[in-house]
Design an enzyme around this catalytic site. Structure first.
Site, PDB file in Angstrom:
ATOM      1  N   ASN A 126       0.871  -1.179   0.000  1.00 29.48           N
ATOM      2  CA  ASN A 126       0.000   0.000   0.000  1.00 29.48           C
ATOM      3  C   ASN A 126       0.901   1.219   0.000  1.00 29.48           C
ATOM      4  O   ASN A 126       1.552   1.518   1.000  1.00 29.48           O
ATOM      5  CB  ASN A 126      -0.898  -0.021   1.251  1.00 29.48           C
ATOM      6  CG  ASN A 126      -1.695   1.261   1.414  1.00 29.48           C
ATOM      7  OD1 ASN A 126      -1.724   2.099   0.507  1.00 29.48           O
ATOM      8  ND2 ASN A 126      -2.343   1.415   2.561  1.00 29.48           N
ATOM      9  N   TRP A 127       0.928   1.898  -1.140  1.00 27.35           N
ATOM     10  CA  TRP A 127       1.849   3.044  -1.273  1.00 27.35           C
ATOM     11  C   TRP A 127       1.315   4.313  -0.614  1.00 27.35           C
ATOM     12  O   TRP A 127       2.018   5.325  -0.559  1.00 27.35           O
ATOM     13  CB  TRP A 127       2.158   3.285  -2.749  1.00 27.35           C
ATOM     14  CG  TRP A 127       3.264   2.399  -3.253  1.00 27.35           C
ATOM     15  CD1 TRP A 127       3.717   1.239  -2.655  1.00 27.35           C
ATOM     16  CD2 TRP A 127       4.078   2.586  -4.415  1.00 27.35           C
ATOM     17  NE1 TRP A 127       4.749   0.702  -3.377  1.00 27.35           N
ATOM     18  CE2 TRP A 127       4.992   1.512  -4.469  1.00 27.35           C
ATOM     19  CE3 TRP A 127       4.118   3.553  -5.420  1.00 27.35           C
ATOM     20  CZ2 TRP A 127       5.941   1.385  -5.486  1.00 27.35           C
ATOM     21  CZ3 TRP A 127       5.064   3.429  -6.437  1.00 27.35           C
ATOM     22  CH2 TRP A 127       5.961   2.355  -6.463  1.00 27.35           C
ATOM     23  N   HIS A 148      -9.542   1.077   4.562  1.00 24.51           N
ATOM     24  CA  HIS A 148      -8.260   1.228   5.266  1.00 24.51           C
ATOM     25  C   HIS A 148      -8.461   2.173   6.456  1.00 24.51           C
ATOM     26  O   HIS A 148      -9.267   3.113   6.373  1.00 24.51           O
ATOM     27  CB  HIS A 148      -7.194   1.776   4.315  1.00 24.51           C
ATOM     28  CG  HIS A 148      -5.823   1.727   4.928  1.00 24.51           C
ATOM     29  ND1 HIS A 148      -5.389   2.707   5.780  1.00 24.51           N
ATOM     30  CD2 HIS A 148      -4.837   0.807   4.856  1.00 24.51           C
ATOM     31  CE1 HIS A 148      -4.160   2.386   6.194  1.00 24.51           C
ATOM     32  NE2 HIS A 148      -3.813   1.239   5.645  1.00 24.51           N
ATOM     33  N   GLU A 186      -5.547  -5.171  10.126  1.00 28.43           N
ATOM     34  CA  GLU A 186      -4.478  -4.224  10.463  1.00 28.43           C
ATOM     35  C   GLU A 186      -4.765  -3.603  11.823  1.00 28.43           C
ATOM     36  O   GLU A 186      -5.642  -2.732  11.937  1.00 28.43           O
ATOM     37  CB  GLU A 186      -4.392  -3.121   9.411  1.00 28.43           C
ATOM     38  CG  GLU A 186      -4.071  -3.648   8.028  1.00 28.43           C
ATOM     39  CD  GLU A 186      -3.458  -2.586   7.130  1.00 28.43           C
ATOM     40  OE1 GLU A 186      -2.305  -2.776   6.730  1.00 28.43           O
ATOM     41  OE2 GLU A 186      -4.105  -1.563   6.854  1.00 28.43           O
TER      42      GLU A 186
END
Ligand code: 13P
Length: 236
Positions: free
Chosen positions: A7-8, A86, A156
């Site tokens: 994930n940039w 996210h 996460e």
């Protein structure tokens, strides 16, 4: 087969992405699946070694939604996946699970593989409700149109993202076991579960070999070849 996704976030350039795809293509073998989720302006088709994904899609199909990018627009670039939910997106756009579920549905309808992210904050963990939050995150963020294996869950822990903190391996194992059971109960026994937060070349081997960990979602360490290529190699 293990999955390694990068994930940039809001980093990188088109040239850096071309370079990274080249480097990955030289080391990737059939036993790992690699994805890079990049900013909209860098979206392009990937190749046999690397899937390219976005980092979010709009809840809407089109129209007067300034600043939004639809799932169909993402798919039209040649990209094949997208993150949804996210923790940074949840924070900045005030997305709840119900919003994430709509975004994931738009992705699926437009032939994009959604990587649906869930995770608990440190406050929630300290209050003893971390697992409840994660289970609810899975139950409420997966849309009704989802099929088994037609999406990915990324766990996460929000308190460990970008902080260089690695939870105890037993904590990761425990949370993945709970997520696995939740997905099994929902009829998604073949849906992969990734772990993300401060994954590095040093810890990837231990993490990816934990039971019910099907791969990793890597932030900071996916940006540079010298960090990301060893992650791919150490995960094999
Ligand atoms: P870091 O790997 O930088 O902790 O980021 C994790 C993440 O948010 C990936 O989506």
């Amino acid at each position: 087969m293990k999955i390694i996704a990068g994930n940039w976030k809001m980093n990188g350039s088109r040239a850096a992405l071309d370079d990274m795809i080249d480097a990955i293509s030289r080391v990737a073998t059939g036993d790992v699946r690699i994805a890079l989720c990049v900013p909209y302006t860098m979206l392009r088709a990937g190749n046999a070694a690397v899937m390219i994904g976005a980092q979010n899609v709009s809840k809407f199909d089109g129209g007067a939604h300034t600043g939004n990018v639809s799932a169909a627009m993402v798919r039209a670039t040649g990209a094949v996946a997208t993150l949804v939910g996210h923790s940074e997106t949840r924070d900045e756009l005030h997305d709840k699970n119900a919003d994430v579920s709509i975004r994931a549905a738009r992705a699926i309808e437009n032939d994009l593989l959604p990587i649906i992210c869930v995770g608990e904050t440190d406050t929630e963990r300290d209050a003893g409700i971390g697992t409840d939050v994660v289970v609810r995150g899975v139950r409420e963020s997966v849309p009704v149109c989802a099929t088994d294996g037609g999406f990915i869950i990324a766990y996460e822990p929000r308190w460990a993202i970008g902080r260089g903190i690695t939870p105890d391996m037993s904590d990761i194992e425990n949370m993945h076991k709970i997520i696995r059971k939740t997905l099994d109960d929902m009829g998604f026994a073949n849906t992969p579960i990734l772990y993300g937060a401060s994954v590095t070349a040093q810890n990837v081997h231990d993490i990816i070999n934990i039971k019910n960990v099907d791969g990793v979602l890597v932030g900071g360490a996916s940006l540079k070849k010298q960090d990301f290529i060893p992650i791919i190699e150490n995960a094999k």
